[in-house]
Scaffold this motif. Sequence first.
Motif, PDB file in Angstrom:
ATOM      1  N   ARG A 209       0.880  -1.174   0.000  1.00 38.77           N
ATOM      2  CA  ARG A 209       0.000   0.000   0.000  1.00 38.77           C
ATOM      3  C   ARG A 209       0.913   1.219   0.000  1.00 38.77           C
ATOM      4  NH1 ARG A 209      -2.844  -3.123   3.968  1.00 38.77           N
ATOM      5  NH2 ARG A 209      -4.771  -3.991   3.096  1.00 38.77           N
TER       6      ARG A 209
ATOM      7  N   SER B 175       1.585   5.381  -0.415  1.00 37.73           N
ATOM      8  CA  SER B 175       0.949   6.696  -0.257  1.00 37.73           C
ATOM      9  C   SER B 175       2.017   7.771  -0.191  1.00 37.73           C
ATOM     10  CB  SER B 175       0.097   6.727   1.013  1.00 37.73           C
ATOM     11  OG  SER B 175       0.907   6.490   2.153  1.00 37.73           O
TER      12      SER B 175
ATOM     13  N   LYS C  32       2.852  11.480   1.796  1.00 37.14           N
ATOM     14  CA  LYS C  32       2.484  12.324   2.940  1.00 37.14           C
ATOM     15  C   LYS C  32       3.275  13.624   2.859  1.00 37.14           C
ATOM     16  CE  LYS C  32       0.266   8.762   4.776  1.00 37.14           C
ATOM     17  NZ  LYS C  32      -1.214   8.698   4.811  1.00 37.14           N
TER      18      LYS C  32
ATOM     19  N   GLU D  74      -1.950  14.190  -4.845  1.00 39.28           N
ATOM     20  CA  GLU D  74      -1.258  12.926  -4.585  1.00 39.28           C
ATOM     21  C   GLU D  74      -1.209  12.067  -5.849  1.00 39.28           C
ATOM     22  OE1 GLU D  74      -1.054   9.192  -1.466  1.00 39.28           O
ATOM     23  OE2 GLU D  74      -2.784  10.543  -1.380  1.00 39.28           O
TER      24      GLU D  74
END
Length: 725
Positions: free
Chosen positions: A239, A241, A243, A285
């Motif tokens: 997973r 991502s 930030k 993002e």
Amino acid sequence: MDELEQNLIRLIAQKMSLAKKKVKNTLELLDAENTVPFITRYRQEQTGGLDEEQIRAIQSLAAEIRALADRREKLLAALVEQGKLTDELKQQIEQADSLKRLEELYAPFKSKRKTRADDAREMGLTPLANAIWDGKLPASALPAVAQNCVGKHPLLTSVEVVLTGTQDIIVERIAERADLRDVVRNTAWKTGAIESKLVPKSKDAETFKDYAKFSEVLIKAPPHRILALDRGEHKKALRVSTKWDQELAHIRVGGLLALNNHPARDFMVQCVDDALKRMINPSIEREIRRDLSDKAQEHAIEVFCKNLRNLLLQPPLRMKRVLAIDPAYRTGCKIVALDEDGNVLASDLISVVKPAEKEAMQEKLAELVKTHRCDVIAIGNGTASRETEALVAETISSRELGIKYIIVNEAGASVYSASEAGREEFPELDATVRGTISIGRRLQDPLSELVKIDPQHIGVGMYQHDVSEKQLQTSLAAVVESSVNHVGVDLNHASVELLKHVSGLSRSIAKKIVAYRNEHGPFSKRADLLQVSGIGEATYTQAAGFLKLPEGPEPLDSTWIHPESYPIARKLLSRFELQEDHLRSGKLPAEVQEKMVSVKADELANELETDVYTAQQLLQSLLKPGRDPREDLPGPVFRSEVLSFEDLAPGMELTGSVTNVVDFGAFVDVGIKGDGLVHVSKMSKTYVASPYEIVGVGDIVTVWIDSLDADRKRIGLTMLKPPLG
């Protein structure tokens, strides 16, 4: 020349720090459908001597800028039609320097699916949203004004519904402001990191365990790591991502909207929170991940292209007979004997899994070598390669054959054997025999053989299956075209697959050339190409200089000199008293070479009534007539005995061939099963930004054993000579 083209030339000249005249002339040549290799070699007087890389960069930039201009024109027309084009928006669109920026500016006006803000506008809440946005309503007045809106539309049932709808309109307005998105984007890139977590239940979890708790600053994340994260995410093992400092982004957006002094500050802060969380942050993002992936893919393709070019330009093994072996366990090893020109002399089969037949197999190998007077044995590096190598090495020793062997990368040989090109070339042979021929021929002439294989299957890339297939194919096709035309092609011996990459030619024209050659016999001069159906003056001009006739009656046909320059070239031959035999042999008398090297190009150009670039090109071509640029490179490493993992020891010196170069180092074949790795930190005592500063695919290097992992059979190598003792 219209304003658009003038602007195009100016932009490219600025970006590349080139004179506008060079850019203008180069664009005119490209737009007239001249190929990059042709322009590079034969139109230097117009480009001012630009090299191939610069010309391809101009070609690429021109395509980007023209696409941007075309999209800009369409968007302006659409906005005019909608009646939404303001002077400010027009200026922003005209100043946009990327397609992404254009689309961002046009986003508020683009047809899209119905949003919550659209519903709120249909309920008549736009005036209230405008009043709040413009600072005309203090926070204290909001409940009362909202209460007045209740009931004015069937869906406006409460103050809460009114304020929520109003917020939706303002949130969408915030999210669509390009300057606010810029603030968040800049904050994300400056403060952000890319992170990953392992999905324990994934079937590929073990493969990606190194990324179980991974975090790296966005601007420092190397391309190969981004591609690894992308692959792990695609396989649902990770997973991933991004930030960044959300508080800083919020403060900066609030500053642009002057929220500290806004009459309805608290309500607007809620709107900003919602816009960031629900619309801007997810969009930014996705954009960051896309940008990271795009740049990583571009880098991976660049690595692949460099490796492919080095592989294609490996020096040929001229005038050597080869015994090629395609190793296998169950079906046996296919063997093909090839003559100096790659023609099949014989084929056979041996086994490496039956100890009882070992003596017979050695006898068969020795007999093939002796009968067909083979000079070297080429062994494919696939399954059973090392067992085959052991048998070959023992045979060479016990039978005193006096030859050596080499392990050849067979990547793509099976693809070629089942391809249309393979079937056309050897229709009567089994696919396995075609694959074995390919292994032997890629040692005799790597370029001529490897062009028959789709570059993706040659095996010198990095994460090649994770990049855009279309972009990869386009880039690799340019490398193949460049390599073929860099070396030149023997018109009377080249295959269709080689000819199709020659400047100006296509596969259909290449097939016609081969068909003409088969029907009428070998070409005697370059000009005979004009007799081939489909080849007119334009095609002939593009291709002629790259097609060589070493044995033709016209000695200039064996050189890099273009037919259009033959009259000037003959003046040079006369001036330096060069004979036809000099051109055919490629060997010039020392005194003639000395005169040619010492002559000044500008003076020679005046004398010959031509330009300096043409004079220089002619001189270089005559100094090394028929020169193959691959001749300057080191040849392959041959072996006569087997080296096993158990034979290795730290500090041992070895000679090997670089098989692949990646961001973190280079893989080197040192003669045992599995390549060793020279990490980039082990290449030099000084800092190395990229392994390409030190090595390339095919380079012959001296290395030392740095570390050995017996469990995983991994070899760490170093190019730094260890201290004595």
